[in-house]
Design a protein around this motif. Structure first.
Motif, PDB file in Angstrom:
ATOM      1  N   ILE A   1       0.734  -1.199  -0.053  1.00  0.00           N
ATOM      2  CA  ILE A   1       0.076   0.039   0.025  1.00  0.00           C
ATOM      3  C   ILE A   1       0.896   1.250  -0.176  1.00  0.00           C
ATOM      4  O   ILE A   1       1.632   1.558   0.854  1.00  0.00           O
ATOM      5  N   GLN A   2       1.108   1.869  -0.953  1.00  0.00           N
ATOM      6  CA  GLN A   2       2.077   2.871  -1.175  1.00  0.00           C
ATOM      7  C   GLN A   2       1.811   3.666  -2.535  1.00  0.00           C
ATOM      8  O   GLN A   2       0.783   3.592  -3.154  1.00  0.00           O
ATOM      9  N   ALA A   3       2.442   4.790  -2.663  1.00  0.00           N
ATOM     10  CA  ALA A   3       2.364   5.652  -3.869  1.00  0.00           C
ATOM     11  C   ALA A   3       3.216   5.511  -4.932  1.00  0.00           C
ATOM     12  O   ALA A   3       3.269   5.693  -6.118  1.00  0.00           O
ATOM     13  N   MET A   4       4.424   4.625  -4.832  1.00  0.00           N
ATOM     14  CA  MET A   4       5.116   4.431  -5.839  1.00  0.00           C
ATOM     15  C   MET A   4       6.145   3.340  -5.410  1.00  0.00           C
ATOM     16  O   MET A   4       6.642   3.153  -4.484  1.00  0.00           O
ATOM     17  N   SER A   5       6.626   2.458  -6.555  1.00  0.00           N
ATOM     18  CA  SER A   5       7.668   1.388  -6.297  1.00  0.00           C
ATOM     19  C   SER A   5       8.629   1.882  -5.553  1.00  0.00           C
ATOM     20  O   SER A   5       9.329   2.848  -5.894  1.00  0.00           O
ATOM     21  N   LYS A   6       9.501   0.974  -5.159  1.00  0.00           N
ATOM     22  CA  LYS A   6      10.890   1.582  -4.133  1.00  0.00           C
ATOM     23  C   LYS A   6      11.804   2.109  -5.289  1.00  0.00           C
ATOM     24  O   LYS A   6      12.446   2.956  -4.964  1.00  0.00           O
ATOM     25  N   ALA A   7      11.862   1.263  -6.389  1.00  0.00           N
ATOM     26  CA  ALA A   7      12.842   1.595  -7.474  1.00  0.00           C
ATOM     27  C   ALA A   7      12.446   2.935  -7.828  1.00  0.00           C
ATOM     28  O   ALA A   7      13.393   3.921  -8.354  1.00  0.00           O
ATOM     29  N   SER A   8      11.363   3.387  -8.302  1.00  0.00           N
ATOM     30  CA  SER A   8      10.974   4.746  -8.843  1.00  0.00           C
ATOM     31  C   SER A   8      11.115   5.593  -8.056  1.00  0.00           C
ATOM     32  O   SER A   8      11.553   6.794  -8.085  1.00  0.00           O
ATOM     33  N   ALA A   9      10.597   5.444  -6.465  1.00  0.00           N
ATOM     34  CA  ALA A   9      10.337   6.301  -5.661  1.00  0.00           C
ATOM     35  C   ALA A   9      12.078   6.690  -5.164  1.00  0.00           C
ATOM     36  O   ALA A   9      12.332   7.945  -5.100  1.00  0.00           O
ATOM     37  N   ALA A  10      13.007   5.737  -5.272  1.00  0.00           N
ATOM     38  CA  ALA A  10      14.292   6.183  -4.856  1.00  0.00           C
ATOM     39  C   ALA A  10      14.926   6.894  -5.899  1.00  0.00           C
ATOM     40  O   ALA A  10      15.518   7.968  -5.659  1.00  0.00           O
ATOM     41  N   ARG A  11      14.602   6.657  -7.183  1.00  0.00           N
ATOM     42  CA  ARG A  11      15.087   7.331  -8.452  1.00  0.00           C
ATOM     43  C   ARG A  11      14.647   8.820  -8.258  1.00  0.00           C
ATOM     44  O   ARG A  11      15.389   9.825  -8.428  1.00  0.00           O
ATOM     45  N   ILE A  12      13.181   9.033  -8.118  1.00  0.00           N
ATOM     46  CA  ILE A  12      12.612  10.353  -8.154  1.00  0.00           C
ATOM     47  C   ILE A  12      13.317  11.349  -6.779  1.00  0.00           C
ATOM     48  O   ILE A  12      13.552  12.537  -7.188  1.00  0.00           O
TER      49      ILE A  12
END
Lengths: 553, 99
Positions: free
Chosen positions: A444-455
């Motif tokens: 339950i989240q706003a973005m995958s870890k990979a994308s959230a880390a990148r952004i």
């Protein structure tokens, strides 16, 4: 540039739109800062990136909400979100009481502030709810000046606004190109190709295909005039009500080749809306693609191997309740939704179904409860989705659910699977009550870890470290419970444990949830008012609301 | 992120609070508030670690010129000393503004 509106900061922008009588509400001196940024080592801002101002626009009573794109990309967190929601709710109250006030929202935002992820999603759904309610009284005008533009959940909000004005320095989309590249690969969308980005997401293309209503020159005078004219004319694009048009357009889409900009313009100009009705799901002979959402939909409705004219959207009535589920279809003609994501067809189909339920019950005293079975791993990440305007698809279903709730339908989200990002905004977050299973498989989240880390320019390890300090950053349902938004977290039933006994138990919890809405207001206040929310989960939200209410008049 | 605290001997109490700036990349916001204390406290939250001495120099110079008595908060997102000085001076102008 002389007299440029885009070059102004959020506070100056609000002042520029208003006549010489602007009064700021809950400003930088009121100490309403985000409690979630410093624990992650991020410098906060004293207004949390949102400016609320009251005054008049060419003599007409107005509320200007201005998002600061330069602070954390204009992302919406708990405090900034609560400021917007509280101000819109006061504007609604005034309009209901006959004191007309016109809300204008200046969007310069990447959407959810990823450092406060789940708060951002909750807040954005609450903003959307308030906008839908306000539109019954006044137009809610949106302005997208640039440079950030409008992205993510706030683009879903933008699609719901009455009328959208932009400059050519803005871009509007759901998923940013970098996120699409991260999730779907560089061949899907090359985020280094600036021409491609601007030709696809820029306001020239958006104007030609109905995603913005007006593109104005970047001067203070031009922009103020456009906003004022839109208010005077009570403009309304009804963007999220064009469900039949978009479903007809999708019927005509040739998926054998990649859609390009000119091709889409031609298609857009020649489509005519044909009436679409998505019939109840019926029993099939072959099992559909396995998912938690499908399993529970089938068990709750008693329809085995449920199938529908839209393979990813199932709905059926059982015991007076309307169930709606979005499910994966491994053979879907749209490649970007094969894992159960919410794409174009899903958003518009759900909107069509929910709008029909509302229309069918329009004359009834007791409205049918609508039960969303939520298992959505995300929204679809694709080039074609962005070109057509997936944010409008998601906005259409969010708006349909919000209108249903406001019309008196109990809207309950049952969450046996994932509830992520735009998918969750479209199918889940407009519910009066949320019920979730306590299963570790649920994200339950706003973005995958990979994308959230990148952004957010962090490593995945740093991101995971942050989730330990800020529950809203976490990816699991137990941390989500700490925010106070759930009606019930059901212990002891796993996501795939849909035994007869467990189904009966969930049914009775759903019935209790429906009962709990009787005689209560049809808004989303329940989330601020649970014991967990008051004690800790929405403490900042409640403090902000109080401050805005005190300073309103 | 780093939090810095400074105290200065000052003598001119300010009469109203002011706010200047945005926490944008390479920029900062500055808040002055009136105080009952006879010294000026400056609390800084900065995104750039390790510039304690640079901050002290900028603030020393500023208070030598404008010995205002106030509580001061600064949220900084990587500004250069020149930008810091500019925003502090703009806050002084806002103090004089009668509006």
């Amino acid at each position: 540039m002389k007299n440029s509106f885009v070059e102004l900061r959020a506070r100056e922008r609000a002042e520029a739109l208003l006549d010489d009588n602007a009064r700021e509400l809950v400003g930088p001196l009121d100490n309403m800062i985000s409690p979630h940024l410093e624990p992650q080592g991020i410098v906060p801002e004293s207004d949390d990136g949102v400016v609320l101002m009251r005054g008049t626009i060419n003599g007409k009573n107005a509320l200007v909400i201005s998002i600061e794109g330069k602070f954390q990309g204009g992302g919406i967190g708990e405090v900034s979100g609560a400021k917007i929601v509280a101000a819109l709710e006061k504007a609604l109250e005034d309009n209901k009481a006959g004191k007309t006030i016109y809300p204008v929202i200046i969007l310069d935002t990447g959407g959810v502030r990823l450092q406060e992820a789940n708060y951002g999603l909750l807040s954005i759904s609450e903003i959307q709810n308030a906008v839908i309610a306000l539109k019954n009284y006044v137009p809610v005008i949106g302005l997208v000046p640039g440079r950030v533009g409008s992205f993510g959940g706030m683009s879903i909000t933008a699609s719901i606004l009455s009328y959208l004005i932009a400059t050519k320095k803005a871009r509007i989309a759901l998923n940013g190109p970098e996120v699409i590249e991260q999730e779907a690969g560089v061949r899907e969308f090359d985020s280094s190709d600036k021409d491609l980005i601007w030709n696809t997401l820029g306001t020239k293309q958006r104007l030609a295909t109905g995603l913005v209503d007006e593109v104005v020159e970047d001067t203070i005078d031009d922009i103020k005039k456009s906003v004022s004219d839109a208010i005077d004319a009570k403009k309304d694009a009804h963007r999220t009500e064009k469900v039949d048009f978009y479903l007809s357009l999708l019927d005509k889409l040739d998926l054998s080749k990649k859609l390009d900009i000119d091709g889409y313009r031609k298609l857009y100009s020649k489509v005519e809306a044909e009436k679409h009705v998505i019939d109840d799901a019926v029993e099939g002979t072959e099992p559909g693609t396995k998912s938690r959402g499908r399993l529970w939909f089938e068990k709750l409705t008693g329809i085995n191997n449920a199938k529908s004219s839209v393979s990813t959207v199932l709905h059926a009535e059982k015991d007076g309740k309307e169930y709606v589920a979005i499910v994966p279809d491994a053979n879907n003609k749209f490649p970007r939704v094969r894992d159960g994501e919410v794409g174009l067809e899903e958003g518009f189909a759900v909107a069509s179904i929910v709008n029909k339920v509302v229309a069918d019950d329009a004359d009834k005293d007791v409205k049918r409860p609508i039960i969303m079975v939520v298992d959505v791993p995300s929204q679809a990440y694709g080039y074609q989705e962005e070109l057509i305007g997936i944010h409008v698809a998601l906005g259409s279903s969010a708006a349909a659910y919000a209108k249903a709730r406001q019309a008196g339908h109990p809207v309950i989200a049952f969450i046996p699977g994932d509830a992520v990002s735009g998918g969750f905004l479209a199918h889940g977050l407009q519910s009066n009550r949320m019920i979730a299973l306590d299963d570790t498989s649920i994200t339950i989240q706003a973005m995958s870890k990979a994308s959230a880390a990148r952004i957010t320019q962090r490593t995945i390890a740093e991101l995971e470290e942050a989730t330990k300090h800020v529950p809203a950053m976490a990816y699991d349902i137990d941390n989500y419970e700490k925010l106070g938004a759930l009606y019930k977290l059901v212990k002891g039933i796993g996501s795939y444990d849909a035994t007869d006994e467990n189904v009966a138990k969930i049914n009775s919890i759903i019935d209790d949830a429906i009962q709990s809405t009787v005689g209560k207001s049809a808004d989303l206040h329940f989330r601020y008012e649970t014991p967990i929310a008051i004690e800790s989960g929405r403490k900042a939200t409640n403090a902000v609301r109080k401050a805005v209410f005190e300073q309103w008049d | 992120m780093e939090k810095l605290h400074y105290k200065f001997e000052t003598k001119n109490p300010i009469q109203k609070p002011v706010h200047i700036g945005v926490v944008a990349s390479g920029d900062l916001e500055v808040i002055f508030r009136p105080t009952d204390s006879d010294e000026t406290v400056v609390n800084i939250v900065t995104g750039s670690d390790g510039f304690k001495e640079v901050w002290k120099n900028v603030l020393d110079r500023f208070f030598a010129r404008y010995p205002i008595q106030a509580n001061i908060e600064i949220n900084d997102f990587g500004s250069t000393p020149g930008v810091v000085n500019l925003r502090l001076t703009q806050a002084m102008e806002a103090l004089k503004d009668e509006k």
